[in-house]
Design a protein around this motif. Structure first.
Motif, mmCIF file in Angstrom:
data_model
loop_
_atom_site.group_PDB
_atom_site.id
_atom_site.type_symbol
_atom_site.label_atom_id
_atom_site.label_comp_id
_atom_site.label_asym_id
_atom_site.label_seq_id
_atom_site.Cartn_x
_atom_site.Cartn_y
_atom_site.Cartn_z
ATOM 1 N N ALA A 23 18.458 -3.327 -6.478
ATOM 2 C CA ALA A 23 19.272 -3.817 -5.360
ATOM 3 C C ALA A 23 18.732 -5.158 -4.848
ATOM 4 N N GLY A 24 17.715 -5.703 -5.538
ATOM 5 C CA GLY A 24 17.184 -7.022 -5.178
ATOM 6 C C GLY A 24 16.215 -6.995 -4.007
ATOM 7 N N LYS A 25 15.641 -5.815 -3.726
ATOM 8 C CA LYS A 25 14.672 -5.714 -2.629
ATOM 9 C C LYS A 25 13.273 -5.484 -3.182
ATOM 10 N N VAL A 26 12.268 -5.730 -2.347
ATOM 11 C CA VAL A 26 10.884 -5.591 -2.795
ATOM 12 C C VAL A 26 10.319 -4.259 -2.305
ATOM 13 N N PRO A 27 10.082 -3.316 -3.261
ATOM 14 C CA PRO A 27 9.530 -2.021 -2.834
ATOM 15 C C PRO A 27 8.123 -2.191 -2.280
ATOM 16 N N ALA A 28 7.797 -1.367 -1.318
ATOM 17 C CA ALA A 28 6.482 -1.362 -0.649
ATOM 18 C C ALA A 28 6.319 -2.524 0.322
ATOM 19 N N LYS A 29 7.317 -3.412 0.391
ATOM 20 C CA LYS A 29 7.270 -4.497 1.393
ATOM 21 C C LYS A 29 8.521 -4.418 2.274
ATOM 22 N N ASP A 30 9.691 -4.604 1.636
ATOM 23 C CA ASP A 30 10.936 -4.478 2.426
ATOM 24 C C ASP A 30 11.077 -3.022 2.895
ATOM 25 N N ILE A 31 10.781 -2.122 1.993
ATOM 26 C CA ILE A 31 10.856 -0.694 2.326
ATOM 27 C C ILE A 31 9.500 -0.052 2.015
ATOM 28 N N ILE A 32 8.894 0.549 3.020
ATOM 29 C CA ILE A 32 7.594 1.220 2.833
ATOM 30 C C ILE A 32 7.865 2.575 2.169
ATOM 31 N N ILE A 33 7.115 2.859 1.100
ATOM 32 C CA ILE A 33 7.429 4.062 0.313
ATOM 33 C C ILE A 33 6.280 5.070 0.323
ATOM 34 N N ILE A 34 6.595 6.262 0.803
ATOM 35 C CA ILE A 34 5.596 7.331 0.871
ATOM 36 C C ILE A 34 6.092 8.528 0.057
ATOM 37 N N GLY A 35 5.254 8.995 -0.867
ATOM 38 C CA GLY A 35 5.598 10.165 -1.668
ATOM 39 C C GLY A 35 4.612 11.296 -1.417
ATOM 40 N N VAL A 36 4.838 12.394 -2.118
ATOM 41 C CA VAL A 36 3.921 13.534 -2.053
ATOM 42 C C VAL A 36 3.609 13.946 -3.486
ATOM 43 N N ASP A 37 2.409 14.392 -3.748
ATOM 44 C CA ASP A 37 1.901 14.913 -5.024
ATOM 45 C C ASP A 37 0.632 14.167 -5.464
ATOM 46 N N ALA A 38 0.681 12.805 -5.416
ATOM 47 C CA ALA A 38 -0.426 11.981 -5.943
ATOM 48 C C ALA A 38 -0.601 12.178 -7.449
ATOM 49 N N VAL A 39 0.513 12.096 -8.186
ATOM 50 C CA VAL A 39 0.461 12.157 -9.654
ATOM 51 C C VAL A 39 0.176 10.759 -10.208
ATOM 52 N N LYS A 40 -0.119 10.734 -11.504
ATOM 53 C CA LYS A 40 -0.474 9.478 -12.170
ATOM 54 C C LYS A 40 0.550 8.360 -11.907
ATOM 55 N N GLY A 41 1.831 8.678 -12.032
ATOM 56 C CA GLY A 41 2.885 7.677 -11.838
ATOM 57 C C GLY A 41 2.783 7.017 -10.473
ATOM 58 N N ALA A 42 2.397 7.787 -9.455
ATOM 59 C CA ALA A 42 2.264 7.233 -8.103
ATOM 60 C C ALA A 42 1.044 6.321 -8.030
ATOM 61 N N PHE A 43 -0.031 6.726 -8.681
ATOM 62 C CA PHE A 43 -1.230 5.871 -8.699
ATOM 63 C C PHE A 43 -0.923 4.543 -9.376
ATOM 64 N N GLU A 44 -0.208 4.605 -10.508
ATOM 65 C CA GLU A 44 0.161 3.369 -11.211
ATOM 66 C C GLU A 44 0.980 2.474 -10.285
ATOM 67 N N ALA A 45 1.937 3.073 -9.577
ATOM 68 C CA ALA A 45 2.788 2.284 -8.676
ATOM 69 C C ALA A 45 1.986 1.723 -7.503
ATOM 70 N N MET A 46 1.055 2.515 -6.955
ATOM 71 C CA MET A 46 0.249 2.017 -5.825
ATOM 72 C C MET A 46 -0.642 0.864 -6.276
ATOM 73 N N VAL A 47 -1.242 1.030 -7.473
ATOM 74 C CA VAL A 47 -2.115 -0.023 -7.987
ATOM 75 C C VAL A 47 -1.286 -1.281 -8.291
ATOM 76 N N ALA A 48 -0.056 -1.092 -8.765
ATOM 77 C CA ALA A 48 0.820 -2.234 -9.059
ATOM 78 C C ALA A 48 1.437 -2.820 -7.783
ATOM 79 N N GLY A 49 1.268 -2.111 -6.662
ATOM 80 C CA GLY A 49 1.771 -2.615 -5.384
ATOM 81 C C GLY A 49 3.234 -2.300 -5.104
ATOM 82 N N THR A 50 3.826 -1.356 -5.854
ATOM 83 C CA THR A 50 5.242 -1.046 -5.600
ATOM 84 C C THR A 50 5.441 0.233 -4.788
ATOM 85 N N MET A 51 4.337 0.926 -4.495
ATOM 86 C CA MET A 51 4.444 2.148 -3.673
ATOM 87 C C MET A 51 3.285 2.084 -2.669
ATOM 88 N N ASN A 52 3.498 2.635 -1.471
ATOM 89 C CA ASN A 52 2.452 2.502 -0.456
ATOM 90 C C ASN A 52 1.482 3.672 -0.405
#
Ligand code: GYE
Length: 356
Positions: free
Chosen positions: A276-305
């Motif tokens: 949609a042309g928005k910046v995840p983790a900046k325009d929209i703060i993103i919080i998930g539950v589980d702490a699985v590998k995919g979330a760690f990858e996204a947090m390290v890449a800066g796309t998930m908070n």
């Protein structure tokens, strides 16, 4: 070639005999005895399916632990259907397994089957998700209207507390990450409707914010946080993405925070946000539950908070508890798992030692 085959055959037979005698240590043998017992026990296990990274990690943990304890595991995947779970458990009863473990896909509809297990004298362990009306505390054993008497014990997380932790992380961090706003709008992706993981996280989140637990949309008691959208994405990436697309269509510029009941839906939503042309983790703060590998990858890449941990590695506790129950030792009604919170400040450091 023939000689080689003969040697391989001898080796295979020898290793089977060795494993058979070494059952105490466990392993993949079909013989031997279960660790901590004087016989090999049979466990029927009814798993929900493979809807998320979390679930796959949980299944792997259960299967590996059964091997380690040398337990004969009859594993059934219900593909998300409660009907399949009821059928599997009924088959386990007919097979006269020693013990049954199951993860209820939804909270309701378990009384009859659990009472059938009781009548057959087969103990049951409720794993990860719980059933309606159960507070997982020891109950008066004569009160059969109390769902806590329908199963032997529960092993898993406190889902309501996870919802509390999401809200706490949000109120502590969102004003710093998106300063200068007086009200923050929240979109919520719920898990599978009627599952304890969904109802617990839904309620816990609202409780901490002071929003009535029975309402989907509402504003926090301090007026700063407003849930403007809330729909299920059934705990899957595909539906997380789809529902987020719809959210962004109906409210293109209003969403400040996304609370996803699990990381898979958050990861699906990140794609929708990017498309949609928005910046995840900046325009929209993103919080998930589980702490699985995919979330760690996204947090390290800066796309998930942030991701609130829910531990799926329940296999060892399940096997240990099963052995205790069958040895007639006392067990806690609720064995709670240990968990932490992760965000962009500590994700990179923790990532290398993560097991799922
Ligand atoms: O959070 C989600 C999964 O019941 C705790 O189910 C579990 C949830 C988990 O599919 O990813």
């Amino acid at each position: 070639m023939k000689k080689l085959l003969a040697i391989l055959l001898v080796l295979a037979v020898a290793s089977m005999a060795f494993a058979g005698g070494g059952g105490q240590q466990g392993g993949a043998s079909s013989g031997g005895v279960t660790r901590g017992m004087n016989r090999k026990i049979v466990m029927g296990y009814s798993q929900i399916g493979a809807e998320s990274e979390w679930r796959t990690a949980c299944t792997n943990s259960v299967q590996a632990a059964a091997k380690e304890w040398n337990i004969d595991l009859r594993f059934s995947d219900a593909q998300q259907q409660q009907q399949n779970q009821l059928q599997a458990i009924r088959t386990f009863i007919q097979q006269k397994v020693d013990i049954i473990a199951f993860t209820p896909v939804v909270e309701t509809g378990w009384e009859a089957i659990l009472k059938e297990c009781l009548d057959a004298g087969i103990p049951t362990i409720c794993v990860d998700r719980s059933i309606e009306g159960s507070d997982r505390k020891a109950a008066n054993p004569n009160d059969m209207t109390d769902p806590d008497n329908w199963f032997t014990c529960f092993i898993g997380s406190d889902m309501e507390q996870e919802g509390n932790r999401v809200a706490k992380w949000m109120t502590a961090n969102v004003p710093k990450l998106k300063p200068g706003k007086s009200v923050y709008n929240i979109a919520e992706l719920q898990g599978t409707v009627g599952s304890s993981a969904m109802t617990g996280r839904f309620k816990g989140f609202r409780d901490t914010l002071g929003i009535p637990a029975a309402t989907a949309l509402g504003t926090s008691s301090d007026g700063k946080y407003k849930i403007i959208l809330s729909q299920t994405g059934d705990f899957t990436r595909a539906q997380g993405k789809q529902v987020m697309e719809a959210f962004l269509k109906s409210n293109p510029n209003d969403i400040d925070v996304l609370f996803a009941h699990n990381d898979d839906m958050a990861i699906g939503a990140i794609q929708a946000i990017q498309e949609a042309g928005k910046v995840p983790a900046k325009d929209i703060i993103i919080i998930g539950v589980d702490a699985v590998k995919g979330a760690f990858e996204a947090m390290v890449a800066g796309t998930m908070n942030a991701s609130i941990e829910c531990n799926p590695l329940l296999g060892p506790q399940v096997m240990e508890t099963a052995v205790k129950i069958l040895n007639k030792q006392a067990v806690e009604k609720w064995v709670v798992s240990n968990e932490s919170d992760y965000d962009q400040t500590n994700a990179a450091a923790a990532f290398p030692s993560r097991q799922y």
